[in-house]
Design a protein around this motif. Structure first.
Motif, short mmCIF file in Angstrom:
data_model
loop_
_atom_site.label_atom_id
_atom_site.label_comp_id
_atom_site.label_asym_id
_atom_site.label_seq_id
_atom_site.Cartn_x
_atom_site.Cartn_y
_atom_site.Cartn_z
N CYS A 136 0.83 -1.21 0.00
CA CYS A 136 0.00 0.00 0.00
C CYS A 136 0.86 1.25 0.00
N HIS A 137 2.00 1.22 0.70
CA HIS A 137 2.91 2.37 0.68
C HIS A 137 3.48 2.58 -0.72
N GLN A 138 3.90 1.50 -1.35
CA GLN A 138 4.53 1.63 -2.67
C GLN A 138 3.57 2.15 -3.73
N HIS A 139 2.28 1.87 -3.58
CA HIS A 139 1.30 2.26 -4.60
C HIS A 139 0.38 3.38 -4.10
N ARG A 140 0.87 4.14 -3.14
CA ARG A 140 0.09 5.27 -2.64
C ARG A 140 -0.10 6.33 -3.71
N SER A 141 0.85 6.44 -4.64
CA SER A 141 0.72 7.43 -5.70
C SER A 141 -0.48 7.14 -6.60
N CYS A 142 -0.80 5.86 -6.82
CA CYS A 142 -1.98 5.52 -7.62
C CYS A 142 -3.25 6.05 -6.97
N PRO A 280 -0.84 22.61 0.93
CA PRO A 280 -2.27 22.31 1.00
C PRO A 280 -2.51 20.81 0.88
N ALA A 281 -3.40 20.31 1.72
CA ALA A 281 -3.70 18.87 1.69
C ALA A 281 -4.31 18.50 0.35
N ARG A 282 -3.77 17.45 -0.22
CA ARG A 282 -4.28 16.99 -1.51
C ARG A 282 -5.47 16.07 -1.28
N GLY A 283 -5.92 15.42 -2.33
CA GLY A 283 -7.09 14.58 -2.23
C GLY A 283 -6.99 13.60 -1.07
N ALA A 284 -8.05 13.51 -0.29
CA ALA A 284 -8.03 12.65 0.88
C ALA A 284 -8.04 11.19 0.46
N ILE A 285 -7.08 10.44 0.95
CA ILE A 285 -7.02 9.01 0.68
C ILE A 285 -6.76 8.29 1.99
N PRO A 286 -7.23 7.08 2.14
CA PRO A 286 -6.94 6.33 3.37
C PRO A 286 -5.47 6.00 3.48
N SER A 287 -4.98 5.96 4.68
CA SER A 287 -3.57 5.67 4.92
C SER A 287 -3.28 4.20 4.65
N PRO A 288 -2.02 3.85 4.35
CA PRO A 288 -1.68 2.43 4.16
C PRO A 288 -2.02 1.57 5.36
N ARG A 289 -1.84 2.10 6.56
CA ARG A 289 -2.17 1.34 7.76
C ARG A 289 -3.67 1.03 7.82
N LYS A 290 -4.48 2.02 7.45
CA LYS A 290 -5.93 1.81 7.49
C LYS A 290 -6.37 0.81 6.43
N ILE A 291 -5.81 0.90 5.23
CA ILE A 291 -6.15 -0.07 4.17
C ILE A 291 -5.75 -1.48 4.61
N THR A 292 -4.57 -1.59 5.21
CA THR A 292 -4.12 -2.89 5.69
C THR A 292 -5.05 -3.45 6.75
N LEU A 311 -13.29 -1.16 -1.61
CA LEU A 311 -13.62 -1.49 -2.99
C LEU A 311 -13.08 -0.42 -3.94
N ASN A 312 -13.19 0.85 -3.57
CA ASN A 312 -12.64 1.93 -4.40
C ASN A 312 -11.13 1.80 -4.52
N VAL A 313 -10.46 1.44 -3.42
CA VAL A 313 -9.01 1.25 -3.46
C VAL A 313 -8.66 0.11 -4.40
N ARG A 314 -9.38 -0.99 -4.33
CA ARG A 314 -9.11 -2.14 -5.19
C ARG A 314 -9.33 -1.81 -6.66
N LEU A 315 -10.37 -1.01 -6.94
CA LEU A 315 -10.62 -0.63 -8.33
C LEU A 315 -9.57 0.35 -8.85
N THR A 316 -8.99 1.14 -7.95
CA THR A 316 -8.01 2.14 -8.37
C THR A 316 -6.65 1.51 -8.65
N CYS A 317 -6.22 0.58 -7.81
CA CYS A 317 -4.87 0.01 -7.93
C CYS A 317 -4.94 -1.50 -8.05
#
Length: 415
Positions: A136-142, A280-292, A311-317
């Motif tokens: 999740c850390h490695q693909h946080r940019s996605c 400025p904070a960019r688009g809000a995304i869940p943290s790798p720890r939370k996804i894990t 499900l949105n995370v899985r569809l994105t990456c």
């Protein structure tokens, strides 16, 4: 008095005896403690784990009879040689439950090669969780790109657009620019990462990060004033509201969204947005720890809203989706005790798994027999971990004043 000394120790036991009108001193109480004799033969199912005398500096080993749920012996270190010597002097162990530490495994292979090793299931899940979090850390940019795309696609009237954030003249920002230029200059001259690390007195991971990361992203992380702690989950909302024209810190603070902190971090963050000294904070995304956490929790226990976010995370990456599928497969193997399917699942993971999951799968191959036994047999190191927690309580109650002999005696007497 011996029971008082066993459960309380010297000084606390002396205070209790004084209340009970039993005249005695701490030295006399501790002198009543005698360590029980260690059995000549090891238990049939033996559990082994380490515990810290001083975390990061000195460790010991606790040996537990899994079937009887009691401590058998305490060793003064966690070396393979000490454990192997103990196994030779106390034969009889047929099943040995351990964590993934290689020292204990090598001692078992050396001293009792016929014993069945069982890798602890909790440590297997912990290692898998670490691999998922690295993915999740490695693909946080996605996830970041998708969140920014969704945010930009929303039609919104900009009342007070943000000024372009200017890089504050901080020492860390200047150092980041200089370090970036030095590293890329040496890379252009054909120097290796190790050589650059030696020349600039840096860690090789730092050199690789400056090599593989854009300067803008490095500078963004160097900006001062980036909120931490309780405010960080709300910075995307604050930035969006500020962009919409709500620039009063009081109005932003009074809006109920679950924030539990004071208004001071909000005022500092809004002041930074006005001056452009915070990113400025960019688009809000869940943290790798939370996804894990969402992935590793048993299915059916995750809230509906969190399932939608996952499900949105899985569809994105696709890589995170693949890591999620493999984690669920391994969790099913563990829960259903289908260790005979492990090698097949490892071969499937080696075809298209992300790098951290692939490394985890290859690590299982190095310890395949013990891992298969851990996913098949009912034995585990859960009882050992419970005794380790109890040892921590005894050790901390002694405040580091006692010797290993006294600590070992109290551990054995209270087991």
């Amino acid at each position: 008095m011996q029971a008082v000394a066993t459960f309380l120790g010297g000084r606390p036991g002396e205070r209790l005896c004084r209340v009970l009108q039993l005249p005695t001193g701490r030295t006399h109480l501790l002198g009543l403690l005698t360590a029980p004799v260690v059995p000549e033969r090891a238990p049939r199912v033996l559990g082994v784990d380490e515990f810290a005398f001083r975390k990061g500096w000195r460790y010991g080993t606790v040996l537990v009879d899994i079937e009887a749920a009691r401590v058998v012996d305490v060793l003064p270190d966690r070396d393979a040689a000490s454990f192997a010597t103990w196994l030779r002097e106390h034969p009889g162990a047929e099943i040995i439950c351990r964590d993934r530490a290689s020292a204990y495994s090598s001692a078992v292979r050396e001293a009792v090669p016929d014993a069945q090793e069982v890798a602890d299931r909790w440590h297997l899940l912990h290692n898998l969780s670490s691999a998922v979090e690295k993915t999740c850390h490695q693909h946080r940019s996605c996830l970041r790109k998708q969140a920014e795309a969704d945010r930009d696609a929303e039609p919104r009237r900009i009342i007070n657009p943000l000024p372009p954030p200017m890089l504050p003249p901080t020492k860390i920002a200047v150092r980041t620019v200089d370090r970036y230029s030095d590293i890329h200059r040496l890379l252009g001259q054909g120097h290796s990462v190790s050589e650059i690390a030696r020349r600039l007195h840096l860690d090789r991971k730092t050199v690789r990060r400056f090599r593989d990361t854009d300067l803008d992203e490095l500078l963004a992380s160097a900006r001062h004033g980036r909120p931490k702690g309780v405010l960080e989950p709300f910075t995307a909302y604050l930035t969006e509201r500020f962009t919409d024209g709500v620039t009063s810190p009081t109005d932003l603070f009074q809006h109920e969204r679950g924030y539990q902190g004071s208004d001071l971090p909000v005022r500092r963050y809004v002041a930074g947005l006005r001056t452009g000294t915070v990113e400025p904070a960019r688009g809000a995304i869940p943290s790798p720890r939370k996804i894990t956490t969402w992935i590793m929790l048993p299915r059916g226990t995750v809230k509906l809203r969190e399932e939608e976010q996952l499900l949105n995370v899985r569809l994105t990456c696709p890589d995170i989706a693949r890591a999620c599928d493999l984690a669920w497969t391994f969790h099913d193997l563990l829960q259903q005790r289908r260790g005979h399917q492990l090698l097949t699942r490892i071969r499937e993971a080696e075809r298209d798994a992300p790098a951290p999951i692939l490394s985890f799968a290859q690590g299982l191959c190095l310890d395949l027999d013990a891992v298969t036994a851990g996913l098949t047999l009912p034995w585990s190191s859960g009882i050992v971990e419970g005794h380790v927690n109890r040892i921590k309580t005894i050790k901390r109650a002694m405040y580091g004043r006692a010797s290993l002999r006294l600590l070992r005696t109290r551990i054995l007497l209270r087991s």
